[in-house]
Motif scaffolding. Structure first.
Motif, mmCIF file in Angstrom:
data_model
loop_
_atom_site.group_PDB
_atom_site.id
_atom_site.type_symbol
_atom_site.label_atom_id
_atom_site.label_comp_id
_atom_site.label_asym_id
_atom_site.label_seq_id
_atom_site.Cartn_x
_atom_site.Cartn_y
_atom_site.Cartn_z
ATOM 1 N N PHE A 266 0.810 -1.220 0.000
ATOM 2 C CA PHE A 266 0.000 0.000 0.000
ATOM 3 C C PHE A 266 0.842 1.268 0.000
ATOM 4 N N TYR A 267 1.716 1.424 0.985
ATOM 5 C CA TYR A 267 2.387 2.708 1.189
ATOM 6 C C TYR A 267 3.445 3.002 0.133
ATOM 7 N N LEU A 268 4.262 2.021 -0.216
ATOM 8 C CA LEU A 268 5.315 2.255 -1.219
ATOM 9 C C LEU A 268 4.739 2.577 -2.598
ATOM 10 N N PRO A 269 3.832 1.767 -3.166
ATOM 11 C CA PRO A 269 3.284 2.123 -4.486
ATOM 12 C C PRO A 269 2.564 3.468 -4.486
ATOM 13 N N TYR A 270 1.866 3.789 -3.388
ATOM 14 C CA TYR A 270 1.140 5.058 -3.335
ATOM 15 C C TYR A 270 2.094 6.235 -3.474
ATOM 16 N N HIS A 271 3.199 6.229 -2.735
ATOM 17 C CA HIS A 271 4.127 7.362 -2.787
ATOM 18 C C HIS A 271 4.874 7.419 -4.124
ATOM 19 N N LEU A 272 5.232 6.281 -4.661
ATOM 20 C CA LEU A 272 5.916 6.281 -5.958
ATOM 21 C C LEU A 272 5.009 6.828 -7.055
ATOM 22 N N ILE A 273 3.765 6.368 -7.102
ATOM 23 C CA ILE A 273 2.860 6.801 -8.167
ATOM 24 C C ILE A 273 2.432 8.250 -7.967
ATOM 25 N N ARG A 274 2.229 8.665 -6.723
ATOM 26 C CA ARG A 274 1.850 10.051 -6.466
ATOM 27 C C ARG A 274 2.944 11.010 -6.929
ATOM 28 N N ASN A 275 4.181 10.730 -6.568
ATOM 29 C CA ASN A 275 5.284 11.593 -6.994
ATOM 30 C C ASN A 275 5.484 11.541 -8.501
ATOM 31 N N ALA A 276 5.272 10.368 -9.102
ATOM 32 C CA ALA A 276 5.418 10.249 -10.553
ATOM 33 C C ALA A 276 4.377 11.104 -11.275
ATOM 34 N N ALA A 277 3.137 11.131 -10.764
ATOM 35 C CA ALA A 277 2.092 11.936 -11.402
ATOM 36 C C ALA A 277 2.435 13.423 -11.358
ATOM 37 N N ILE A 278 3.015 13.876 -10.253
ATOM 38 C CA ILE A 278 3.374 15.292 -10.147
ATOM 39 C C ILE A 278 4.627 15.601 -10.968
ATOM 40 N N VAL A 279 5.594 14.679 -10.977
ATOM 41 C CA VAL A 279 6.829 14.899 -11.745
ATOM 42 C C VAL A 279 6.526 14.977 -13.236
ATOM 43 N N MET A 280 5.601 14.159 -13.727
ATOM 44 C CA MET A 280 5.254 14.209 -15.150
ATOM 45 C C MET A 280 4.689 15.580 -15.527
ATOM 46 N N ARG A 281 3.959 16.203 -14.625
ATOM 47 C CA ARG A 281 3.455 17.554 -14.897
ATOM 48 C C ARG A 281 4.572 18.583 -14.885
ATOM 49 N N ALA A 282 5.580 18.366 -14.028
ATOM 50 C CA ALA A 282 6.693 19.311 -13.969
ATOM 51 C C ALA A 282 7.621 19.155 -15.173
ATOM 52 N N VAL A 283 7.806 17.938 -15.654
ATOM 53 C CA VAL A 283 8.716 17.702 -16.784
ATOM 54 C C VAL A 283 8.057 18.062 -18.108
ATOM 55 N N TYR A 284 6.764 17.730 -18.255
ATOM 56 C CA TYR A 284 6.054 18.012 -19.501
ATOM 57 C C TYR A 284 4.863 18.929 -19.196
ATOM 58 N N PRO A 285 5.119 20.204 -18.905
ATOM 59 C CA PRO A 285 4.009 21.086 -18.510
ATOM 60 C C PRO A 285 3.044 21.402 -19.641
ATOM 61 N N ASP A 286 3.490 21.308 -20.888
ATOM 62 C CA ASP A 286 2.643 21.669 -22.019
ATOM 63 C C ASP A 286 2.119 20.456 -22.778
ATOM 64 N N ASN A 287 2.249 19.285 -22.204
ATOM 65 C CA ASN A 287 1.813 18.064 -22.877
ATOM 66 C C ASN A 287 0.933 17.238 -21.946
ATOM 67 N N PRO A 288 -0.349 17.610 -21.800
ATOM 68 C CA PRO A 288 -1.234 16.877 -20.882
ATOM 69 C C PRO A 288 -1.406 15.413 -21.237
#
Length: 375
Positions: A266-288
């Protein structure tokens, strides 16, 4: 000029109320069921949440009743397990509002304060669960490695104070969620949504906050559990010749195995996926379009993480012997026709009769006494 002024005034009037109108997010406004994320939000998430509510709420309410009315002797682990159950119950009571929100095509009609409360409850509950599981692991470590010192460090009063500190710490850690939670209005459908900070396009605040929560609320507890487990196992191996009437080694293995399984599932996948979702927005801000796989994974992970409220009562039964016995007896009384419940009730009655018999034998004074030696 008049139109722009009227638009500004309308926005100002909405900002003065409980609704904050912000640029809409595609993750909430695009409900095309041909894509994966809308299907999960509209059908999978409410189905999961409803199943969790139906199963988890009775289990946790029954657990609370057992803690309050059936357990006579409370240990430190019992106090931590009680607070863990209380956290589960508090989140389950807020779950119907999320179910109504997702079943209603992501239309939020309860205002910004209630939207903020529901989002904070989820975040707050998640870290309460982590912290109390960590407290149970640390408690077993102190009982094995520092048995005498643990009585001074964690007495009954200190344990209650520690529980209050954990609640306050989790609440403080969740306060930024209130600031980042907002209500958005979709332009095409004029639908009001309760936005989650993780799925917002702006990452200037969300990314540092998510990483901070991952370090404080996940990495430190995980390292603490690993350290306490290794030290406790090493201490038990140093004294193999000593008797172990309380099965400390087996109980320690149970605590460590269950805690690590919870972190791994529960805890490990949640934190990995949560951070990945935010990082993808930071890396590709103009590509939803590049955000959608991570958003889909995070929505599914929210469904999986909701199952913790159903797992924690089983965790309490697995850790506490007294709680397990009383829980089975109470369950047998409520559901006598379930297979194995009559046997459990008979075994519990026999155990109580033996305990009462021992207490009577311990308190009865001998009838005959040896005569006093003659001088």
């Amino acid at each position: 000029m008049v139109v722009s002024l009227g638009t500004r005034l309308s926005h100002r009037n909405k900002d003065m109320g409980n609704t904050q109108v912000q640029p809409p997010e595609e993750a909430y406004c695009n409900l095309d069921t041909r894509e994966g994320l809308p299907v999960v939000q509209l059908y999978v998430m409410p189905s999961f949440f409803l199943a969790v509510l139906i199963l988890g709420l009775p289990l946790n309410l029954l657990s609370l009743w057992v803690f309050i009315h059936r357990l006579r002797r409370w240990t430190r682990s019992t106090v931590f397990l009680f607070n863990l159950t209380l956290a589960d119950t508090s989140w389950l009571l807020a779950l119907p509002f999320l179910i109504h929100y997702h079943l209603g095509q992501l239309y939020w009609s309860l205002g910004l304060p209630f939207c903020t409360t529901v989002r904070m409850l989820y975040h707050n509950y998640f870290y309460l669960s982590i912290f109390f599981v960590t407290c149970i692991s640390v408690d077993r470590y102190l009982a094995i490695v520092h048995p005498l010192r643990s009585l001074m460090l964690l007495g009954r009063r200190q344990t209650c104070v520690l529980c209050v500190v954990v609640w306050v710490a989790a609440l403080v850690l969740s306060i930024p969620v209130a600031k980042m939670t907002m209500i958005q209005t979709c332009p095409e459908s004029n639908r009001t949504v309760c936005a989650l900070y993780i799925l917002l396009s702006g990452t200037g605040e969300t990314l540092p906050y998510s990483l901070l929560c991952s370090i404080i609320g996940f990495i430190f507890p995980l390292l603490s559990i690993c350290y306490c487990g290794l030290r406790s196992v090493g201490e038990l191996r140093r004294r193999p010749c000593r008797p172990d009437p309380h099965n400390k080694q087996r109980r320690l293995r149970r605590v460590l195995s269950v805690a690590l399984v919870l972190f791994a599932l529960f805890y490990l996948p949640y934190h990995l996926i949560r951070n990945a979702a935010i990082v993808m927005r930071a890396v590709y801000p103009d590509n939803p379009a590049s955000w959608r796989p991570a958003d889909l994974a995070f929505a599914l992970e929210m469904c999986i993480c909701s199952l913790i409220t159903c797992v924690n009562p089983l965790f309490s039964c697995f850790i506490g012997r007294q709680f397990k016995r009383e829980f089975r007896v109470t369950f047998a009384v409520l559901f006598p026709k379930c297979p194995g419940m009559q046997v459990a009730s008979m075994i519990s009655k026999q155990t109580r009769m033996k305990v009462r018999k021992r207490q009577r034998m311990a308190t009865v004074s001998p009838v005959c006494a040896l005569p006093a030696p003659r001088s």
